[in-house]
Each structure stands twice: as C-alpha cells, then as structure tokens.
Design a protein around this motif. Structure first.
Motif, mmCIF file in Angstrom:
data_model
loop_
_atom_site.group_PDB
_atom_site.id
_atom_site.type_symbol
_atom_site.label_atom_id
_atom_site.label_comp_id
_atom_site.label_asym_id
_atom_site.label_seq_id
_atom_site.Cartn_x
_atom_site.Cartn_y
_atom_site.Cartn_z
ATOM 1 N N ARG A 118 8.725 -3.975 -11.210
ATOM 2 C CA ARG A 118 9.358 -5.103 -10.162
ATOM 3 C C ARG A 118 10.471 -5.659 -10.841
ATOM 4 N NH1 ARG A 118 5.168 -8.324 -6.876
ATOM 5 N NH2 ARG A 118 7.149 -8.478 -5.718
ATOM 6 N N ASP A 119 10.344 -6.123 -12.140
ATOM 7 C CA ASP A 119 11.359 -6.823 -13.062
ATOM 8 C C ASP A 119 12.813 -6.077 -13.109
ATOM 9 O OD1 ASP A 119 9.691 -8.960 -13.219
ATOM 10 O OD2 ASP A 119 9.339 -8.418 -15.317
ATOM 11 N N GLU A 120 12.668 -4.659 -12.868
ATOM 12 C CA GLU A 120 13.816 -3.783 -13.043
ATOM 13 C C GLU A 120 14.205 -3.420 -11.600
ATOM 14 O OE1 GLU A 120 12.355 -0.481 -15.323
ATOM 15 O OE2 GLU A 120 11.669 -1.405 -16.938
ATOM 16 N N GLY A 121 13.602 -4.004 -10.570
ATOM 17 C CA GLY A 121 14.249 -3.914 -9.244
ATOM 18 C C GLY A 121 13.459 -2.978 -8.227
ATOM 19 N N PHE A 122 12.227 -2.620 -8.829
ATOM 20 C CA PHE A 122 11.442 -1.602 -7.830
ATOM 21 C C PHE A 122 10.527 -2.463 -6.925
ATOM 22 C CE2 PHE A 122 12.749 1.280 -11.167
ATOM 23 C CZ PHE A 122 12.954 2.580 -10.693
ATOM 24 N N LEU B 70 5.366 -1.435 -3.783
ATOM 25 C CA LEU B 70 5.003 -0.063 -3.236
ATOM 26 C C LEU B 70 5.782 1.066 -4.278
ATOM 27 C CD1 LEU B 70 3.640 1.701 -1.174
ATOM 28 C CD2 LEU B 70 5.908 1.364 0.436
ATOM 29 N N ALA B 71 6.750 1.052 -4.415
ATOM 30 C CA ALA B 71 7.626 1.960 -5.180
ATOM 31 C C ALA B 71 6.992 2.191 -6.630
ATOM 32 C CB ALA B 71 8.987 1.640 -5.482
ATOM 33 N N ALA B 72 6.430 1.178 -7.026
ATOM 34 C CA ALA B 72 5.690 1.346 -8.408
ATOM 35 C C ALA B 72 4.473 1.912 -8.360
ATOM 36 C CB ALA B 72 5.625 -0.152 -9.346
ATOM 37 N N VAL B 73 3.855 1.496 -7.267
ATOM 38 C CA VAL B 73 2.437 2.162 -7.023
ATOM 39 C C VAL B 73 2.500 3.718 -6.620
ATOM 40 C CG1 VAL B 73 0.348 2.184 -5.229
ATOM 41 C CG2 VAL B 73 1.208 0.064 -6.309
ATOM 42 N N LEU B 74 3.613 3.879 -5.881
ATOM 43 C CA LEU B 74 3.834 5.449 -5.737
ATOM 44 C C LEU B 74 4.193 5.977 -6.754
ATOM 45 C CD1 LEU B 74 5.696 4.975 -1.878
ATOM 46 C CD2 LEU B 74 3.323 5.787 -2.683
ATOM 47 N N ALA B 75 4.923 5.750 -7.620
ATOM 48 C CA ALA B 75 5.398 6.353 -8.861
ATOM 49 C C ALA B 75 4.147 6.615 -9.815
ATOM 50 C CB ALA B 75 6.429 5.465 -9.677
ATOM 51 N N LEU B 76 3.309 5.822 -9.738
ATOM 52 C CA LEU B 76 2.340 5.909 -10.726
ATOM 53 C C LEU B 76 1.514 7.000 -10.166
ATOM 54 C CD1 LEU B 76 1.468 2.292 -11.849
ATOM 55 C CD2 LEU B 76 1.940 4.047 -13.319
ATOM 56 N N GLN B 77 1.091 6.723 -8.888
ATOM 57 C CA GLN B 77 0.264 7.691 -8.098
ATOM 58 C C GLN B 77 0.881 9.054 -8.361
ATOM 59 O OE1 GLN B 77 -0.143 6.275 -4.075
ATOM 60 N NE2 GLN B 77 -1.891 5.230 -4.589
ATOM 61 N N SER B 78 2.130 9.292 -8.083
ATOM 62 C CA SER B 78 2.655 10.702 -8.199
ATOM 63 C C SER B 78 2.535 11.184 -9.799
ATOM 64 C CB SER B 78 4.351 10.541 -8.090
ATOM 65 O OG SER B 78 4.814 11.940 -8.134
ATOM 66 N N LEU B 79 2.794 10.278 -10.806
ATOM 67 C CA LEU B 79 2.668 10.777 -12.353
ATOM 68 C C LEU B 79 1.189 11.217 -12.544
ATOM 69 C CD1 LEU B 79 4.753 8.117 -14.016
ATOM 70 C CD2 LEU B 79 5.209 10.582 -13.577
ATOM 71 N N VAL B 80 0.177 10.394 -11.824
ATOM 72 C CA VAL B 80 -1.134 11.100 -11.957
ATOM 73 C C VAL B 80 -1.480 12.417 -11.271
ATOM 74 C CG1 VAL B 80 -3.461 10.441 -11.155
ATOM 75 C CG2 VAL B 80 -2.268 8.773 -12.068
ATOM 76 N N ALA B 81 -0.985 12.547 -10.143
ATOM 77 C CA ALA B 81 -1.167 13.823 -9.154
ATOM 78 C C ALA B 81 -0.565 14.944 -10.069
ATOM 79 C CB ALA B 81 -0.438 13.582 -7.870
ATOM 80 N N ARG B 82 0.614 14.650 -10.707
ATOM 81 C CA ARG B 82 1.501 15.601 -11.639
ATOM 82 C C ARG B 82 0.716 16.126 -12.783
ATOM 83 N NH1 ARG B 82 7.020 16.445 -10.835
ATOM 84 N NH2 ARG B 82 7.903 15.011 -8.901
ATOM 85 N N GLY B 83 -0.154 15.241 -13.287
ATOM 86 C CA GLY B 83 -0.978 15.622 -14.209
ATOM 87 C C GLY B 83 -0.379 14.955 -15.746
ATOM 88 N N LEU B 84 0.651 14.121 -15.359
ATOM 89 C CA LEU B 84 1.457 13.597 -16.679
ATOM 90 C C LEU B 84 0.824 12.130 -17.277
ATOM 91 C CD1 LEU B 84 5.014 13.965 -15.324
ATOM 92 C CD2 LEU B 84 3.683 15.394 -16.953
#
Length: 105
Positions: free
Chosen positions: A39-43, A46-60
C-alpha cells in the motif's frame, strides 16, 4: 532449467516485500506487513491481497498460521522452494530483492 513464471507488477512487488520483511529464524513475514508495504508503494489493499493469493496459488509462497507469545495468531507468508529458487535465479525479479534482504536469512 525451467522457465520462470510470468509475474505481474503486483506479484513482483509482493515477492520483494516478503523478502524484505522476513523474520530471522523462521523466514516468515507478516501478511499485514507485506500488505502495508505494498500500500505504501501505491497498490490498493485488494491488489495486495490478490497478489499474495496468486503467489500462493502458483506455489511460490506458502501461507501459514503464526502463533504469538501473547496467545494471538496472525497469517504469515514464506517462500516455498520454488519461490526461493526464483528469487535466487538470474531472473529480472531479483533486482527487486535488495542485497540486505538476501543476506538477512
């Protein structure tokens, strides 16, 4: 050598935030700290939550429950083996990981 996944700007920023916020000893970072940094970087939140969820789904990245000494818990995130391999590779996303965070573990 496998092909690195195509990551969007939010996912790259989340990987970098995780690398910068890992706690010594368990390599886990607070989800709150990662989201706040994004959020401090401008996201948006919701975008932050979706990014984390996507990284979990990708197995990273993996999500885990972290129990505090005060009896409360929070959600933490840490790299999987695939995530660590990605940030240590010669991939362009490694420029987001500062030398301080790479040597903090």
């Amino acid at each position: 050598m496998h092909k690195a996944p195509d990551l969007d700007r939010g996912e790259l920023a989340a990987l970098a935030a995780l690398a910068r916020n890992r706690a010594p000893g368990d390599d886990c970072a607070s989800g709150h700290d990662i989201r706040q940094q994004l959020r401090d970087e401008g996201f948006t939140k919701l975008a932050a939550v979706l990014a984390l969820q996507s990284l979990v789904a990708r197995g990273l990245v993996e999500r885990r429950r972290v129990d505090g000494a005060d009896g409360f818990f929070h959600t933490g995130y840490r790299f999987t083996r695939a995530g660590l391999a990605l940030i240590r590779s010669s991939d362009p996303c490694t420029c987001l990981v500062s030398s301080r965070s790479r040597h903090a573990s």
